[in-house]
Write a protein that holds these residues in place. Structure first.
Motif: not given
Length: 278
Positions: A127-129, A115-117, A32-34, A92-93
């Motif tokens: 990044w997008l919501k 959202g996702a990177f 994951y990203g965050t 995925p974030s």
């Protein structure tokens, strides 16, 4: 877990290099990203009586198989797409939310995917919501299950549960690049009806909503953020010579590469329940 600052190419390269040097890191772990504090994410607890191993961190497919948003990503798939020059990583974030759940009359913080990177060409494209990338789920195979509102938000026709989408991506060279075609078949179950409408009209409105979600994601992500539908990757695998030519010209995927009329959707509403046809 990768913080936003770790998504620069030089830092990801270090992460990959270090992970390849030890046998203790599994290639099947979830990635994951965050944008949030990683320590807080790891200290988030599940509900009373639930094992910590059933959270999004450890068992994301349990949630995805019930209500699909962004497909979880395993480390091996992260590596494959990150190293593939024609592919885009949809990372995925994770975030913490307290707005949806309570426990003992108090807000209970839980993990959610918000959202996702997009990572492409060894760069973090941004990044997008969540609502901007929902179209990706319909190209992720039969594990996807999601409910969509049919019709306008302020005057809906009904609610449909869509399952087991199957997609095929085609392409056609043009004078100005390439035109992609999407064919998607999906099974639908009507959950609620708010208006009396003929079945064919209901199917048409459902198809329109479905297409609009796909196009919205495409327009939000292309070309500035990447290619989460992997259109360019499909072209590269089937016609690398054409892909190389278009890539040099910056035309492997453009805003004109996919339009609503290029999407063919077949929705099988065979699970209609007890409703009588009007």
């Amino acid at each position: 877990m990768l913080s936003e600052s770790m998504l620069a190419h030089e830092r990801i390269r270090d992460v990959i290099d270090k992970s390849n040097r030890t046998e203790d890191i599994s290639y099947t772990k979830w990635v994951y990203g965050t944008k949030e504090n990683i320590e807080e994410l790891f200290t988030s607890t599940p509900f009373v009586g639930m094992s910590p191993l059933r959270t999004l961190l450890h068992a994301p497919m349990l949630n995805y198989s019930q209500n699909s948003f962004i497909h979880p990503l395993q480390y091996v798939d992260f590596l494959v797409h990150y190293r593939e020059k024609a592919a885009t990583v949809v990372l995925p974030s994770l975030a913490i939310t307290t707005s949806n759940w309570t426990e003992g009359m108090k807000e209970h913080p839980i993990l959610e995917i918000n959202g996702a990177f997009m990572l492409k060409d060894n760069e973090n494209k941004g990044w997008l919501k969540l609502e901007d990338v929902l179209g990706i789920r319909w190209l992720k195979g039969p594990a996807t299950r999601a409910t969509i509102l049919v019709g306008p938000m302020d005057d809906p026709v009904g609610l449909v549960r869509l399952v087991s989408p199957r997609s095929v991506i085609g392409f056609e060279p043009t004078n100005d690049g390439v035109k992609y075609r999407l064919k998607i078949k999906v099974i639908g179950k009507v959950v609620n009806l708010y208006k009396e409408v003929p079945i064919e009209e209901f199917k048409k409105v459902t198809r329109d909503v479905f297409k609009k979600e796909l196009i919205r994601t495409f327009r939000k992500t292309t070309p500035q953020h990447g290619d989460p539908y992997q259109l360019s990757l499909g072209l590269y695998q089937k016609n690398p010579k054409l892909w190389n030519k278009l890539q040099k010209e910056g035309k492997s995927v453009t805003a004109e590469s996919l339009n609503e009329r290029d999407i063919q959707v077949d929705i099988d509403l065979r699970l209609w329940g007890a409703r009588k046809h009007p």
